[in-house]
Scaffold this active site. Sequence first.
Site, PDB file in Angstrom:
ATOM      1  N   GLU A  53      -1.952  45.405   2.518  1.00  0.00           N
ATOM      2  CA  GLU A  53      -2.934  45.312   3.603  1.00  0.00           C
ATOM      3  C   GLU A  53      -2.385  45.855   4.923  1.00  0.00           C
ATOM      4  O   GLU A  53      -3.072  46.572   5.634  1.00  0.00           O
ATOM      5  CB  GLU A  53      -3.392  43.862   3.802  1.00  0.00           C
ATOM      6  CG  GLU A  53      -4.338  43.347   2.740  1.00  0.00           C
ATOM      7  CD  GLU A  53      -5.745  43.912   2.842  1.00  0.00           C
ATOM      8  OE1 GLU A  53      -6.027  44.756   3.714  1.00  0.00           O
ATOM      9  OE2 GLU A  53      -6.591  43.507   2.028  1.00  0.00           O
ATOM     10  N   ASP A  71     -10.570  44.439  10.562  1.00  0.00           N
ATOM     11  CA  ASP A  71      -9.573  43.620   9.881  1.00  0.00           C
ATOM     12  C   ASP A  71      -8.371  43.490  10.809  1.00  0.00           C
ATOM     13  O   ASP A  71      -7.940  44.473  11.410  1.00  0.00           O
ATOM     14  CB  ASP A  71      -9.144  44.270   8.570  1.00  0.00           C
ATOM     15  CG  ASP A  71     -10.297  44.457   7.605  1.00  0.00           C
ATOM     16  OD1 ASP A  71     -11.226  43.634   7.624  1.00  0.00           O
ATOM     17  OD2 ASP A  71     -10.264  45.429   6.828  1.00  0.00           O
TER      18      ASP A  71
END
Length: 148
Positions: A53, A71
């Site tokens: 990520e 995000d």
Amino acid sequence: MKTLLTLGLLLLSVTAQAKVYERCEFARTLKRNGMAGYYGVSLADWVCLAQHESNYNTRATNYNRGDQSTDYGIFQINSRYWCNDGKTPRAVNACGINCSALLQDDITAAIQCAKRVVRDPQGIRAWVAWRAHCQNRDLSQYIRNCGV
């Protein structure tokens, strides 16, 4: 005077940089914060997730044009559902925090919010990177030689 100004600018640039965790340092931090086996999610799963990520970068952000969300942080927690950034339309803020809290070098808030995410019915499957890179794989390398 010029030296003082240069030193000041150097210090300012250092404080503005993100903390990028080393793999084992991150695994140990997670273990200290009760993430080992939390809701059935192993330390190796968490480390794999963060590797894919954010590459363990506390200040990572990624804008999602489709739903106009972002995000945030080491776990790439989404502003549509989990935090408030003041910009995302129809945000839920299920973690009850400002998204900027997810960008701190101290990842306590990010860990608490990640715990909230996995308590949701989707669990760790809420993270696309986990499904793509970690699910149903041997993850032992993510915690190998970390002493956890």
